[in-house]
Design a protein around this motif. Sequence first.
Motif, mmCIF file in Angstrom:
data_model
loop_
_atom_site.group_PDB
_atom_site.id
_atom_site.type_symbol
_atom_site.label_atom_id
_atom_site.label_comp_id
_atom_site.label_asym_id
_atom_site.label_seq_id
_atom_site.Cartn_x
_atom_site.Cartn_y
_atom_site.Cartn_z
ATOM 1 N N LEU A 153 0.862 -1.181 0.000
ATOM 2 C CA LEU A 153 0.000 0.000 0.000
ATOM 3 C C LEU A 153 0.896 1.228 0.000
ATOM 4 O O LEU A 153 1.683 1.417 0.929
ATOM 5 C CB LEU A 153 -0.900 -0.019 1.232
ATOM 6 C CG LEU A 153 -1.906 1.130 1.329
ATOM 7 C CD1 LEU A 153 -2.908 1.067 0.179
ATOM 8 C CD2 LEU A 153 -2.639 1.086 2.665
ATOM 9 N N CYS A 154 0.788 2.030 -1.068
ATOM 10 C CA CYS A 154 1.672 3.190 -1.204
ATOM 11 C C CYS A 154 0.922 4.465 -0.823
ATOM 12 O O CYS A 154 -0.206 4.683 -1.295
ATOM 13 C CB CYS A 154 2.169 3.309 -2.646
ATOM 14 S SG CYS A 154 3.082 1.862 -3.173
ATOM 15 N N ASP A 155 1.563 5.259 0.006
ATOM 16 C CA ASP A 155 1.027 6.566 0.395
ATOM 17 C C ASP A 155 1.949 7.589 -0.269
ATOM 18 O O ASP A 155 3.078 7.798 0.174
ATOM 19 C CB ASP A 155 1.065 6.669 1.928
ATOM 20 C CG ASP A 155 0.327 7.895 2.430
ATOM 21 O OD1 ASP A 155 -0.078 8.736 1.599
ATOM 22 O OD2 ASP A 155 0.168 8.029 3.658
ATOM 23 N N ILE A 156 1.463 8.198 -1.369
ATOM 24 C CA ILE A 156 2.332 8.967 -2.259
ATOM 25 C C ILE A 156 2.013 10.460 -2.146
ATOM 26 O O ILE A 156 0.967 10.920 -2.630
ATOM 27 C CB ILE A 156 2.120 8.502 -3.731
ATOM 28 C CG1 ILE A 156 2.177 6.971 -3.804
ATOM 29 C CG2 ILE A 156 3.158 9.143 -4.656
ATOM 30 C CD1 ILE A 156 1.517 6.391 -5.043
ATOM 31 N N PRO A 157 2.919 11.229 -1.536
ATOM 32 C CA PRO A 157 2.653 12.665 -1.381
ATOM 33 C C PRO A 157 2.400 13.339 -2.739
ATOM 34 O O PRO A 157 3.156 13.138 -3.691
ATOM 35 C CB PRO A 157 3.948 13.199 -0.756
ATOM 36 C CG PRO A 157 4.608 12.009 -0.145
ATOM 37 C CD PRO A 157 4.215 10.838 -0.981
ATOM 38 N N GLY A 158 1.328 14.090 -2.826
ATOM 39 C CA GLY A 158 1.020 14.830 -4.048
ATOM 40 C C GLY A 158 0.225 14.052 -5.074
ATOM 41 O O GLY A 158 -0.293 14.624 -6.037
ATOM 42 N N PHE A 159 0.091 12.752 -4.897
ATOM 43 C CA PHE A 159 -0.684 11.952 -5.854
ATOM 44 C C PHE A 159 -2.175 12.176 -5.607
ATOM 45 O O PHE A 159 -2.647 12.101 -4.474
ATOM 46 C CB PHE A 159 -0.331 10.468 -5.699
ATOM 47 C CG PHE A 159 -1.180 9.538 -6.530
ATOM 48 C CD1 PHE A 159 -1.245 9.680 -7.912
ATOM 49 C CD2 PHE A 159 -1.907 8.509 -5.936
ATOM 50 C CE1 PHE A 159 -2.036 8.823 -8.681
ATOM 51 C CE2 PHE A 159 -2.694 7.650 -6.691
ATOM 52 C CZ PHE A 159 -2.751 7.806 -8.069
ATOM 53 N N GLU A 160 -2.896 12.485 -6.683
ATOM 54 C CA GLU A 160 -4.339 12.709 -6.539
ATOM 55 C C GLU A 160 -5.084 11.622 -7.276
ATOM 56 O O GLU A 160 -5.589 11.809 -8.382
ATOM 57 C CB GLU A 160 -4.701 14.100 -7.067
ATOM 58 C CG GLU A 160 -4.110 15.213 -6.212
ATOM 59 C CD GLU A 160 -4.366 16.602 -6.791
ATOM 60 O OE1 GLU A 160 -5.083 16.720 -7.803
ATOM 61 O OE2 GLU A 160 -3.818 17.565 -6.229
ATOM 62 N N GLY A 161 -5.125 10.467 -6.685
ATOM 63 C CA GLY A 161 -5.801 9.331 -7.296
ATOM 64 C C GLY A 161 -7.216 9.181 -6.788
ATOM 65 O O GLY A 161 -7.731 10.042 -6.077
ATOM 66 N N SER A 162 -7.825 8.076 -7.149
ATOM 67 C CA SER A 162 -9.233 7.880 -6.773
ATOM 68 C C SER A 162 -9.381 7.608 -5.275
ATOM 69 O O SER A 162 -10.489 7.670 -4.742
ATOM 70 C CB SER A 162 -9.836 6.744 -7.582
ATOM 71 O OG SER A 162 -9.135 5.552 -7.329
ATOM 72 N N GLU A 163 -8.273 7.290 -4.591
ATOM 73 C CA GLU A 163 -8.310 7.136 -3.127
ATOM 74 C C GLU A 163 -7.370 8.153 -2.498
ATOM 75 O O GLU A 163 -6.660 7.852 -1.532
ATOM 76 C CB GLU A 163 -7.896 5.714 -2.721
ATOM 77 C CG GLU A 163 -8.664 4.595 -3.377
ATOM 78 C CD GLU A 163 -10.116 4.489 -2.911
ATOM 79 O OE1 GLU A 163 -10.453 5.124 -1.907
ATOM 80 O OE2 GLU A 163 -10.884 3.790 -3.580
ATOM 81 N N GLY A 164 -7.324 9.327 -3.049
ATOM 82 C CA GLY A 164 -6.409 10.354 -2.530
ATOM 83 C C GLY A 164 -4.968 9.974 -2.838
ATOM 84 O O GLY A 164 -4.639 9.638 -3.966
ATOM 85 N N GLN A 165 -4.132 9.972 -1.793
ATOM 86 C CA GLN A 165 -2.706 9.681 -1.987
ATOM 87 C C GLN A 165 -2.395 8.189 -2.013
ATOM 88 O O GLN A 165 -1.250 7.802 -2.189
ATOM 89 C CB GLN A 165 -1.895 10.306 -0.836
ATOM 90 C CG GLN A 165 -1.918 11.816 -0.825
ATOM 91 C CD GLN A 165 -0.842 12.385 0.100
ATOM 92 O OE1 GLN A 165 -0.485 13.537 -0.001
ATOM 93 N NE2 GLN A 165 -0.316 11.589 1.008
ATOM 94 N N LEU A 166 -3.428 7.375 -1.813
ATOM 95 C CA LEU A 166 -3.166 5.939 -1.641
ATOM 96 C C LEU A 166 -3.338 5.151 -2.937
ATOM 97 O O LEU A 166 -4.222 5.440 -3.747
ATOM 98 C CB LEU A 166 -4.114 5.356 -0.591
ATOM 99 C CG LEU A 166 -4.011 5.920 0.811
ATOM 100 C CD1 LEU A 166 -5.048 5.256 1.716
ATOM 101 C CD2 LEU A 166 -2.611 5.700 1.368
ATOM 102 N N LEU A 167 -2.491 4.149 -3.083
ATOM 103 C CA LEU A 167 -2.567 3.259 -4.240
ATOM 104 C C LEU A 167 -2.055 1.892 -3.799
ATOM 105 O O LEU A 167 -0.988 1.800 -3.188
ATOM 106 C CB LEU A 167 -1.689 3.822 -5.368
ATOM 107 C CG LEU A 167 -1.747 3.150 -6.723
ATOM 108 C CD1 LEU A 167 -3.145 3.290 -7.352
ATOM 109 C CD2 LEU A 167 -0.703 3.772 -7.667
ATOM 110 N N ALA A 168 -2.820 0.845 -4.103
ATOM 111 C CA ALA A 168 -2.353 -0.512 -3.796
ATOM 112 C C ALA A 168 -1.689 -1.086 -5.044
ATOM 113 O O ALA A 168 -2.208 -0.910 -6.159
ATOM 114 C CB ALA A 168 -3.524 -1.387 -3.365
#
Lengths: 333, 79
Positions: A153-168
């Motif tokens: 589970l990645c918590d990526i500063p500045g990433f605006e994905g469908s789950e905010g900063q999170l991406l699995a």
Amino acid sequence: MSVLDKIYEKAKANPQKVAFPEAENEKMMQAAYETGKEGYIKPILVGDSTRIKELIAERGYEESVFEIIDIAEESYKNDVVARYVALPHTMLKEKAIGRRMENPLYYAMAMQAVGDADVTFAGIDNTTGDVLLAGQMIIGLKEGISTVSSIGLCDIPGFEGSEGQLLAVGDSAVCTNPTPEQLADIAISACDTVKGLLDWEPRCAMVCYSTLGSGQGELIDKVKEALAIANEKRPDLDIDGEFQLDAAIVPAVAAKKVNRESKVAGKANVLIWPDLNVGNTAVKLIQQFGHADAYGPMLQGFNSIVCDCSRGAPVSEIKGNVVISAVRAMGQK
Amino acid sequence: MERKELEAQIIKMVAQCYNADEAKLSVDSVFGEDISGTSVMMVGLVSEIENELDAMIQLSDAAACKTIGDLVDKVEEEL
């Protein structure tokens, strides 16, 4: 509230029983103690109870925080063996499981298999291979799943994905060169994992260097075949592809490149890599250039939660992974 | 146990664990070529050997066997 804060809150609301077969290890005992004392889990220490109690006293911990299981004590062991062999589809018979349970790792997993523990947490003294083997032998794989795999589970500063900063993302750690069947199983397991841990509605993209036929070749054929298998096995899940990474997570790119209906394109919250070369490199790119925190790897595909931690992991990381595995166990119930 | 009997038993177990045709297997059958399957099938095979022959083979040792014959050697050593 950060994702880890939310997970910790969830764990505290319903503490799960976590078995620690490497109980004598200083870092492991500290992580078990602190997560137990703080109310996130109910820690069970499995091993030589005399030695464990000595170490608890030496290290200044309260013994009452733990349940301690002595692997040399026959009556409870016999009870676990009897309940284990009565389970359907177990790999080992009575004599073999009894012998394997002389090892605390197998003992803890046998307790988990019969429901006396919710999670087995190991990996600081045992290798990943030891944990995976014991898991496959004692806990077994979920019906219809052919391989153990992992997601992070990645918590990526500045990433605006469908789950905010999170991406699995997965698999970046376990399954080296998956067949189409295995790749399909990785996607299916990943969807189940994020649903259990984060309550997400998974939107899973099978990623490679082509978007809907823009490229051709055997590497893409594998991904397409995997997608077809995954969709056939689990039509209830939103798994789509094949997409390039940008088409999977950037709505504007998806609008240009994906000229059909898709619940996933542009808004994927789970990415499945085609193999471990891509997965391992990609997760390091995310960490190095995206300055992301990557939680995991979370093992998946087992009948219940088995957790392997890095042998060099600090106590803080072990604690985080213990709590994550407890919440995953809760999600599977 | 006689070598031939052990070979026959292990060939039977390999066929069962790998969903292969027992008649097409021999001690010269090669894992990964003549016998293909997933790692969990090898775990199943090691478990079956442990259950039926009372021989505890490490998965890493089993995985290092090129042929069924090599695996029979390992089991024989253990017995």
